[in-house]
Design a protein around this motif. Structure first.
Motif, PDB file in Angstrom:
ATOM      1  N   GLY A  66      38.286  49.083  23.148  1.00 28.16           N
ATOM      2  CA  GLY A  66      37.378  49.442  24.236  1.00 28.16           C
ATOM      3  C   GLY A  66      37.457  48.424  25.388  1.00 28.16           C
ATOM      4  N   ARG A  67      37.586  47.174  25.024  1.00 27.17           N
ATOM      5  CA  ARG A  67      37.727  46.133  26.066  1.00 27.17           C
ATOM      6  C   ARG A  67      38.994  46.373  26.893  1.00 27.17           C
ATOM      7  N   TRP A  68      40.022  46.695  26.131  1.00 27.93           N
ATOM      8  CA  TRP A  68      41.297  46.961  26.809  1.00 27.93           C
ATOM      9  C   TRP A  68      41.135  48.131  27.784  1.00 27.93           C
ATOM     10  N   ALA A  69      40.466  49.219  27.312  1.00 26.42           N
ATOM     11  CA  ALA A  69      40.288  50.403  28.150  1.00 26.42           C
ATOM     12  C   ALA A  69      39.467  50.058  29.396  1.00 26.42           C
ATOM     13  N   LEU A  70      38.437  49.274  29.184  1.00 22.68           N
ATOM     14  CA  LEU A  70      37.567  48.877  30.301  1.00 22.68           C
ATOM     15  C   LEU A  70      38.374  48.098  31.345  1.00 22.68           C
ATOM     16  N   GLU A  71      39.098  47.145  30.836  1.00 22.73           N
ATOM     17  CA  GLU A  71      39.920  46.288  31.700  1.00 22.73           C
ATOM     18  C   GLU A  71      40.964  47.117  32.454  1.00 22.73           C
ATOM     19  N   THR A  72      41.660  47.989  31.698  1.00 20.58           N
ATOM     20  CA  THR A  72      42.733  48.802  32.277  1.00 20.58           C
ATOM     21  C   THR A  72      42.197  49.766  33.331  1.00 20.58           C
ATOM     22  N   ALA A  73      41.086  50.408  33.027  1.00 20.53           N
ATOM     23  CA  ALA A  73      40.503  51.380  33.962  1.00 20.53           C
ATOM     24  C   ALA A  73      40.081  50.678  35.263  1.00 20.53           C
ATOM     25  N   CYS A  74      39.504  49.491  35.120  1.00 17.04           N
ATOM     26  CA  CYS A  74      39.074  48.772  36.320  1.00 17.04           C
ATOM     27  C   CYS A  74      40.295  48.354  37.156  1.00 17.04           C
ATOM     28  N   ARG A  75      41.327  47.934  36.431  1.00 21.33           N
ATOM     29  CA  ARG A  75      42.527  47.515  37.160  1.00 21.33           C
ATOM     30  C   ARG A  75      43.115  48.709  37.906  1.00 21.33           C
TER      31      ARG A  75
ATOM     32  N   LEU B 106      41.519  51.338  38.986  1.00 19.61           N
ATOM     33  CA  LEU B 106      40.652  51.693  40.119  1.00 19.61           C
ATOM     34  C   LEU B 106      40.963  50.792  41.315  1.00 19.61           C
ATOM     35  N   ALA B 107      41.123  49.506  41.030  1.00 21.71           N
ATOM     36  CA  ALA B 107      41.422  48.561  42.107  1.00 21.71           C
ATOM     37  C   ALA B 107      42.780  48.903  42.738  1.00 21.71           C
ATOM     38  N   GLU B 108      43.706  49.356  41.887  1.00 24.00           N
ATOM     39  CA  GLU B 108      45.035  49.716  42.379  1.00 24.00           C
ATOM     40  C   GLU B 108      44.952  50.894  43.334  1.00 24.00           C
ATOM     41  N   TRP B 109      44.147  51.918  42.935  1.00 20.97           N
ATOM     42  CA  TRP B 109      43.979  53.082  43.820  1.00 20.97           C
ATOM     43  C   TRP B 109      43.300  52.673  45.119  1.00 20.97           C
ATOM     44  N   ASP B 110      42.374  51.750  45.002  1.00 22.46           N
ATOM     45  CA  ASP B 110      41.696  51.237  46.199  1.00 22.46           C
ATOM     46  C   ASP B 110      42.734  50.656  47.170  1.00 22.46           C
ATOM     47  N   ARG B 111      43.622  49.858  46.560  1.00 21.62           N
ATOM     48  CA  ARG B 111      44.613  49.174  47.400  1.00 21.62           C
ATOM     49  C   ARG B 111      45.574  50.189  48.017  1.00 21.62           C
TER      50      ARG B 111
ATOM     51  N   LEU C  44      36.485  55.881  44.831  1.00 20.85           N
ATOM     52  CA  LEU C  44      36.141  56.658  43.641  1.00 20.85           C
ATOM     53  C   LEU C  44      35.305  55.831  42.659  1.00 20.85           C
ATOM     54  N   ASN C  45      34.619  56.553  41.789  1.00 22.75           N
ATOM     55  CA  ASN C  45      33.929  55.888  40.674  1.00 22.75           C
ATOM     56  C   ASN C  45      34.786  56.033  39.421  1.00 22.75           C
TER      57      ASN C  45
ATOM     58  N   GLU D  62      50.053  58.018  37.565  1.00 27.61           N
ATOM     59  CA  GLU D  62      50.900  58.377  38.711  1.00 27.61           C
ATOM     60  C   GLU D  62      50.498  59.732  39.264  1.00 27.61           C
ATOM     61  N   ALA D  63      50.260  60.673  38.359  1.00 28.97           N
ATOM     62  CA  ALA D  63      49.879  62.016  38.777  1.00 28.97           C
ATOM     63  C   ALA D  63      48.545  61.979  39.522  1.00 28.97           C
ATOM     64  N   PHE D  64      47.677  61.121  39.028  1.00 31.02           N
ATOM     65  CA  PHE D  64      46.374  61.014  39.697  1.00 31.02           C
ATOM     66  C   PHE D  64      46.553  60.440  41.102  1.00 31.02           C
ATOM     67  N   SER D  65      47.422  59.435  41.199  1.00 31.45           N
ATOM     68  CA  SER D  65      47.665  58.806  42.492  1.00 31.45           C
ATOM     69  C   SER D  65      48.190  59.833  43.491  1.00 31.45           C
ATOM     70  N   SER D  66      49.153  60.657  43.033  1.00 25.27           N
ATOM     71  CA  SER D  66      49.714  61.616  43.985  1.00 25.27           C
ATOM     72  C   SER D  66      48.675  62.658  44.374  1.00 25.27           C
ATOM     73  N   LEU D  67      47.779  62.939  43.444  1.00 26.09           N
ATOM     74  CA  LEU D  67      46.694  63.871  43.779  1.00 26.09           C
ATOM     75  C   LEU D  67      45.862  63.302  44.920  1.00 26.09           C
ATOM     76  N   LEU D  68      45.597  61.998  44.831  1.00 31.80           N
ATOM     77  CA  LEU D  68      44.796  61.359  45.869  1.00 31.80           C
ATOM     78  C   LEU D  68      45.570  61.292  47.183  1.00 31.80           C
ATOM     79  N   ASP D  69      46.893  61.117  47.034  1.00 32.76           N
ATOM     80  CA  ASP D  69      47.730  61.017  48.236  1.00 32.76           C
ATOM     81  C   ASP D  69      47.753  62.320  48.997  1.00 32.76           C
ATOM     82  N   ASP D  70      47.690  63.441  48.234  1.00 40.22           N
ATOM     83  CA  ASP D  70      47.754  64.772  48.853  1.00 40.22           C
ATOM     84  C   ASP D  70      46.385  65.118  49.445  1.00 40.22           C
ATOM     85  N   PRO D  71      46.298  65.235  50.752  1.00 40.21           N
ATOM     86  CA  PRO D  71      44.984  65.486  51.385  1.00 40.21           C
ATOM     87  C   PRO D  71      44.349  66.767  50.856  1.00 40.21           C
ATOM     88  N   ALA D  72      45.154  67.762  50.547  1.00 42.69           N
ATOM     89  CA  ALA D  72      44.595  69.023  50.038  1.00 42.69           C
ATOM     90  C   ALA D  72      44.142  68.828  48.595  1.00 42.69           C
TER      91      ALA D  72
END
Ligand code: C2E
Ligand code: CA
Ligand code: CA
Length: 734
Positions: A539-548, A550-555, A563-564, A718-728
């Motif tokens: 669970g710690r790993w998941a928490l850490e990974t998810a936060c990382r 999120l920060a990556e998508w932010d960047r 996003l939350n 990666e798929a999530f990132s491209s979803l965010l990249d696509d304005p539609a």
């Protein structure tokens, strides 16, 4: 002294000349002395008081017994003295009066009773007195004479007898009254087994007139053969043995069954000790039996549904195992209603009760004839099936049960949809026990519940599943290794605003890339991770990974929306990870994320069974700005009422409810959940939205967010990132 009576000083006043001194000792009687001799003997030896009185009622002569009686000692001293010298004034006056009357009338008074005379001893005595006029040889009345006999003893005996008789009468009357008014039926039977007496209670109980009872045997009164036999047997036994007996009997009278406890008591003749008759005293036990039966029923029946309860069920299972021998034709269906708790809390306990009763009714209809339906507790029911042809038949019963629950229930004017999860355990002959069958069926029920099906369903208990215990140990080893070798991955499922489909966040969902078995969903391993405690580092790993992430998508999106991130927290993490608060704070700060961007998903069960540690995390983290969401809402055991005590920002309606929407019309519960959540200032996220109708209905009901295959599957980073990249694509609104 008595010999002097006639010779003393009074001798001078002797009136008759017939008497002469009795000097002679010859055997021949001196005729001239005979009168004196007789009188002398009479007066000196008579047991009765004898006395002669003059016209003034003064004593002329008195017997020795009279002297003893009056206390005068010597009869000579009495001569010339009145009665008043010896008796009370009152008694003396009465005596004088009678004697005067005798002299006046010349008639005798015989057997006149003088009671309460007092002798010198002070004892109360009673005399029977006869008095006559005393006449001289010319017939003139010169006084009176009398004889008094002490009849005290006789009198006492008499009055004792009278008293005893009166007492007997009284007791008899009372007894009679007692018997007549006794609520207990009583009767008497003679040696011919005929009734010679029956009290009113007996007549009333039997509903027969006295005419129909008296002089008749029980058989002639028209009772059942059984009762007649029992009754007459008891009478005969008393006649033969002379000893009383007691019997429990039942008879039909006035159309109802009556239970009696009857004592048969011999009545014995005093002379021969022979049983003359038999008295019966019955007690009507009908009411007591009814209460006992009701109590016994209550002990084995569920009062709400009237179904057998757990106690009766268990004993019936044991019986069934016995009867089944080793044929294995026995099945136990363990049934648990889905989401009943929500109905109960949402619509009220009265509706809940009504629903349970209705479910019980349908179950009874659905099962085969002879199957036992029992309420195991709460919303759990058990069906015991015996004499099955084969396993399929148990499945058929389960299917019937599921089908029977499909039509909506109308409770308190509402349409309520119900489904059930059923686990089936089959007996394995004599090695099965009631406990093992119940446990296996229960386990299978959980499997059924955990399965994907939203409409409930059934599962057989797989004996092979026992082998999984071994497998679990292996799996635990592998899990440890997986952590070290970084075999875990996170996928992200978008969470969208229901109104416009805008992606507002993601839920991180873990996967295990197993070297041999491929990509495993959490269902395959989270349980073991939880049990073994490995879920804490994972669970710690998941928490850490998810936060990382999120920060990556932010960047990657410097100007994009923020996003939350939702991360699932296992109950074990919440209750057993003392460093949880620190771990969360570190994950956020290391990735420079504001705490409000993180949402921790916990199950309602975890929250309600929270340990003090979990409780402190549940308080500290929201205070620091981290949000909590209640996951899988509705599948746990909490109630709507508890919601207000939980510091959560959002509520995730379980996909089982969402699946039920529209198609199954299970709206009432979702409406209640959404309304209450909003009232408490919480957002509502619908899980597992798969169809446009579900989305539309949720929107209508005011649901805030949605998540599900309709919008997107969980995606690789990666798929999530491209979803965010696509304005539609950032707007998932089909
Ligand atoms: P959950 O929190 O209820 O996660 C949602 C589950 O629903 C996910 O299953 C997801 O793939 C599935 N799902 C999403 N949309 C739909 C849909 O439209 N239809 C259907 N039928 N299913 C949909 P997944 O990924 O298998 O996760 C299962 C459960 O495992 C999660 O349930 C969560 O309780 C647990 N889990 C996942 N990741 C973690 C984790 O990192 N830590 C902990 N402790 N538990 C996790
Ligand atoms: Ca979740
Ligand atoms: Ca969920």
């Amino acid at each position: 002294m008595a010999a002097d009576t006639g010779d003393g000083e009074a001798g001078a006043r002797r009136a008759d000349a017939a008497a002469a001194p009795g000097e002679a000792r010859e055997p021949a009687v001196d005729e001239s002395e005979l009168d004196r001799i007789c009188l002398h003997n009479l007066l000196s030896a008579s047991a009765d008081n004898i006395y002669f009185k003059d016209r003034d009622s003064n004593f002329l002569r008195a017997s020795a017994s009279a002297a003893a009686y009056t206390g005068a000692k010597d009869p000579a001293t009495m001569i010339g003295r009145p009665a008043s010298a010896y008796f009370t004034e009152e008694q003396a006056a009465a005596t004088v009066e009678i004697e005067q009357m005798i002299m006046r009338t010349g008639t005798a008074v015989t057997d006149h009773e003088e009671s309460h005379m007092r002798s010198p001893t002070g004892d109360e005595v009673c005399l029977s007195t006869s008095k006559q006029p005393l006449r001289d040889f010319d017939g003139r009345i010169i006084g009176t004479f009398g004889i008094s006999r002490d009849i005290t003893a006789r009198k006492n005996a008499e009055s004792e007898l009278v008293a005893r008789t009166a007492e007997l009468d009284r007791v008899g009357r009372e007894l009679r009254m007692l018997i007549d008014t006794s609520p207990d039926p009583m009767s008497r039977f003679d040696r011919e087994l005929r009734c010679s007496y029956a009290n009113p209670a007996a007549a009333e109980l039997t509903g027969l007139s006295l005419d129909a009872i008296l002089g008749h045997t029980i058989g002639e009164m028209g009772f059942s053969a059984q009762f007649t036999r029992d009754w007459d047997d008891a009478l005969r036994e008393v006649l033969e043995t002379g000893a009383g007996v007691e019997r429990e009997l039942s008879l039909l009278a006035g159309g109802r069954e009556i239970f009696l406890n009857t004592r048969f008591v011999p009545e014995v003749t005093e002379e021969e000790g022979r049983v003359r008759s038999i008295l019966t005293v019955s007690r009507d036990l009908t009411e007591r039996r009814r209460i006992e039966q009701a109590l016994a029923e209550r002990a084995v029946r569920d009062p709400l549904t009237g179904l057998p309860n757990r106690t009766l069920l268990v004993s019936r299972i044991k019986q069934a195992i016995e009867l089944d021998a080793d044929r294995g034709r026995l099945a136990l269906l363990f049934l648990d209603l889905d989401r009943f708790k929500l109905v109960n809390d949402g619509l009220g306990h009265a509706v809940g009760d009504e629903l349970l009763t209705a479910v019980a009714g349908r179950l009874r209809q659905a099962v085969r004839r002879g199957d036992l339906v029992a309420r195991f507790g709460g919303d759990e029911f058990v069906v015991l099936c015996e004499n099955l042809e084969d396993q399929r038949e148990a499945a058929v019963v389960a299917e019937h049960v599921c089908q029977s629950l499909t039509p909506p229930f109308s409770c308190a004017g509402k349409q309520v949809h119900m489904s059930a999860s059923i686990g089936i355990a089959l007996s394995e002959g004599r090695s099965s026990t009631a406990d093992s069958l119940l446990r296996d069926a229960d386990a299978a029920m959980y499997e059924a519940k955990a399965s994907e099906s939203a409409t409930g369903g059934y599962r057989f208990f797989a004996p092979a599943a026992r082998k999984t215990v071994v497998r679990r140990v292996d799996l635990e080893h592998e899990l440890r290794r997986a952590g070290e070798q970084s075999e875990f991955e996170l996928v992200y499922q978008p969470v969208v605003e229901l109104a416009d489909g805008r992606v507002t966040g993601a839920e991180a969902l873990i996967r295990w890339r197993h070297p041999e078995r491929g990509l495993l969903p959490p269902a395959e391993f989270i349980g073991i991770a939880e049990d073994s405690g490995l879920v804490i580092p994972i669970g710690r790993w998941a928490l850490e990974t998810a936060c990382r992430q999120l920060a990556e998508w932010d960047r990657a999106q410097p100007t994009g929306r923020r996003l939350n991130m939702a991360v699932n927290l296992s109950p074990r993490q919440l209750s057993h990870d003392p460093d949880l608060v620190d771990a969360v704070a570190n994950a956020l700060s290391r990735n420079a994320l504001p705490s409000s961007r993180l949402c921790l998903e916990v199950t309602e069960t975890a929250v309600h069974r929270a340990s003090p540690l979990a409780r402190s995390s549940l308080e500290t983290l929201p205070a620091a700005g981290v949000q909590f969401a209640l996951d899988d809402y509705g599948t746990g055991f909490s109630s709507l009422a508890h919601l207000r005590d939980v510091p959560v920002a959002a509520l995730k309606v379980d996909r089982l409810f969402v699946a039920g929407l529209g198609a199954r019309g299970d709206d009432a519960i979702v409406v209640a959940v959404i309304t209450l959540a909003h009232a408490l200032g919480m957002k509502v996220v619908a899980e597992g939205v798969e169809t446009a109708q579900q989305r539309a209905r949720l929107l209508e009901l005011g649901c805030d967010y949605g998540q599900g295959f309709l919008f997107s599957l969980p995606l690789e980073p990666e798929a999530f990132s491209s979803l965010l990249d696509d304005p539609a694509g950032a707007c998932l609104n089909p």
